[in-house]
Design a protein around this motif. Sequence first.
Motif, PDB file in Angstrom:
ATOM      1  N   GLY A  63      -1.295  -8.659  18.908  1.00  0.00           N
ATOM      2  CA  GLY A  63      -1.378  -9.446  17.680  1.00  0.00           C
ATOM      3  C   GLY A  63      -0.490 -10.671  17.641  1.00  0.00           C
ATOM      4  O   GLY A  63      -0.688 -11.542  16.802  1.00  0.00           O
ATOM      5  N   ALA A  64       0.487 -10.753  18.554  1.00  0.00           N
ATOM      6  CA  ALA A  64       1.410 -11.900  18.509  1.00  0.00           C
ATOM      7  C   ALA A  64       0.691 -13.199  18.859  1.00  0.00           C
ATOM      8  O   ALA A  64       0.945 -14.242  18.243  1.00  0.00           O
TER       9      ALA A  64
ATOM     10  N   ALA B  42       4.413   0.685  13.557  1.00  0.00           N
ATOM     11  CA  ALA B  42       3.964  -0.700  13.708  1.00  0.00           C
ATOM     12  C   ALA B  42       2.668  -0.817  14.490  1.00  0.00           C
ATOM     13  O   ALA B  42       2.102  -1.913  14.569  1.00  0.00           O
TER      14      ALA B  42
ATOM     15  N   TYR C 248       3.439  -0.577   5.692  1.00  0.00           N
ATOM     16  CA  TYR C 248       2.524  -1.470   6.402  1.00  0.00           C
ATOM     17  C   TYR C 248       1.172  -1.498   5.691  1.00  0.00           C
ATOM     18  O   TYR C 248       0.713  -0.476   5.176  1.00  0.00           O
TER      19      TYR C 248
ATOM     20  N   GLN D  96      -4.121  -8.335  10.460  1.00  0.00           N
ATOM     21  CA  GLN D  96      -2.773  -8.028  10.941  1.00  0.00           C
ATOM     22  C   GLN D  96      -2.254  -6.796  10.222  1.00  0.00           C
ATOM     23  O   GLN D  96      -2.514  -6.590   9.041  1.00  0.00           O
ATOM     24  N   TRP D  97      -1.539  -5.958  10.966  1.00  0.00           N
ATOM     25  CA  TRP D  97      -0.933  -4.738  10.435  1.00  0.00           C
ATOM     26  C   TRP D  97       0.555  -5.030  10.302  1.00  0.00           C
ATOM     27  O   TRP D  97       1.301  -5.009  11.274  1.00  0.00           O
ATOM     28  N   SER D  98       0.978  -5.357   9.090  1.00  0.00           N
ATOM     29  CA  SER D  98       2.334  -5.867   8.917  1.00  0.00           C
ATOM     30  C   SER D  98       2.936  -5.315   7.631  1.00  0.00           C
ATOM     31  O   SER D  98       2.250  -4.728   6.791  1.00  0.00           O
ATOM     32  N   THR D  99       4.242  -5.537   7.500  1.00  0.00           N
ATOM     33  CA  THR D  99       4.976  -5.128   6.306  1.00  0.00           C
ATOM     34  C   THR D  99       5.835  -6.278   5.829  1.00  0.00           C
ATOM     35  O   THR D  99       6.033  -7.270   6.542  1.00  0.00           O
ATOM     36  N   ASN D 100       6.316  -6.162   4.622  1.00  0.00           N
ATOM     37  CA  ASN D 100       7.210  -7.169   4.069  1.00  0.00           C
ATOM     38  C   ASN D 100       8.586  -7.006   4.710  1.00  0.00           C
ATOM     39  O   ASN D 100       9.243  -5.984   4.525  1.00  0.00           O
ATOM     40  N   GLU D 101       9.000  -8.025   5.475  1.00  0.00           N
ATOM     41  CA  GLU D 101      10.272  -7.925   6.186  1.00  0.00           C
ATOM     42  C   GLU D 101      11.449  -7.841   5.224  1.00  0.00           C
ATOM     43  O   GLU D 101      12.492  -7.290   5.570  1.00  0.00           O
TER      44      GLU D 101
ATOM     45  N   ARG E 191      11.004  -3.354   3.418  1.00  0.00           N
ATOM     46  CA  ARG E 191      10.203  -2.486   4.285  1.00  0.00           C
ATOM     47  C   ARG E 191       9.754  -1.211   3.579  1.00  0.00           C
ATOM     48  O   ARG E 191       8.927  -0.470   4.104  1.00  0.00           O
TER      49      ARG E 191
ATOM     50  N   ALA F 179      -1.484 -14.314  16.006  1.00  0.00           N
ATOM     51  CA  ALA F 179      -0.689 -14.830  14.888  1.00  0.00           C
ATOM     52  C   ALA F 179      -0.242 -16.264  15.120  1.00  0.00           C
ATOM     53  O   ALA F 179       0.080 -16.976  14.160  1.00  0.00           O
TER      54      ALA F 179
END
Length: 465
Positions: free
Chosen positions: A265-266, A132, A227, A215-220, A223, A269
């Motif tokens: 990043g929070a 993450a 990412y 943002q460095w994110s993934t599909n919740e 998964r 966001a």
Amino acid sequence: MKTIIKLATAVSLGATLLAGTAAAQVDRQPVSSISELLQRVRQDAQEAQAENQQRLQEFRSQRAQQQQLVTQARSRLNALQAEADANREQFAENQETISRLDAQLREEQGAFGELFGVARQTAGEFASLIQASIVSAQFPNRHVPLENLAESRTLPDANDLQRIYTVMIDEMNAQAEVVTFDRQVVGLNDGNPVPVTRVGTFDIFAMSGGPKFLQWSTNEDDRTTGYVLSVLPAQPPGRLLSAASSLANADANEIVEGPFDPSRGALLAIFKDVPSLSERFQQGGIVAKIIAGLFIFSALFGLWRLLSLFMTNNAINAQKRKSTASKGNPLGRVMLAYESVKDRPIETIELKLDEQILRETPKLELGLNFLKLAAGVAPLLGLLGTVTGMIRTFTQITLFGTGDPRIMAGGISEALVTTVSGLIAAIPLLFIHSFAASFARGAQQTLEEQAAGIVARHAEERGQA
């Protein structure tokens, strides 16, 4: 007789349908007598019976073959069941062997078993953190060896244990780095790599048509997709974008102000939940729209009156320097009124000039009362929106309680937005009204001054005569 013929025809058609020879019936000629009809019925019945007998014989001839197929299928089923039973027994034996070997392994590991268990747990937890981290955008798949170690059932060797703290040290070193590298970003440059700047492990942005925070994110929900880098749905305020641009364009070893998000990043966001200017206006509801409409109409009208009065004052000042009166300005019309009664007594001249000034006054003050009224009504409309917003808030508190502040946010936003809208509309309207009234008073005072001067000059001329 006709009834008997119809009944016989129906019986004939029924027999024909049972025989399945409908196509053949189409080509037949219609019957002309009862005997012919009965003959045709008997013929059709015989044909149907012959066809049924033929089908019955074919079915009996194939029954033996079908029975053979059923026997083969049952044999195959029995063989598969026997194979499944054998596999099940082998699986049970393997499970017992694995359990026995696991017990033997734990016994032989002794204290090392707990140590390696802690190592696997630490590797699994740190693998999630590494995956993450935005550092993985620069160095992808760093977490894979740690995940393999966490899921391994064999004893880790020295290299595996060394890899854990090596990755930890790399992550700590990355926290102090500001680096720029090329990476694909979803939604930018048609999927081609763009320059991306990483500020430690805290925030990351791309320079593609201006700074854009990522943002460095993934599909919740899935998964397994992994990412990816993507643009934040809503960008932070301009000062943070300016700081990001300064940092991206800074030279090596140059100290500049840069963006820093300690929450990794929070905080950035959160800006996606901050309403835009248009969304804030929509939160004001119908009252905010009424205030906006009143402000737009009043401001345009006020600007028109300011321009009109400014041109009128210029025309009056120009008329003051001319001896020839003109109908195109108030002072010229006052002078023309004097010209029409200059042979009359001075009292008549004064009354005529006062009358003309009174005629000019409404033209000069046209719309000023409306501007004053609009400037006073706008805050009252804002107060009305405040009251309706608070009523809505208390209604929601009554229905849903105070457990979730977001439920009350809509009503409070309406109350505050309408108040601000009323003040924003009233302040410029007050300025416009003040300037317009000042222009009107100046023009009126000039007319009165010039009228007094005309009367004085007239009295002097009469006295000299």
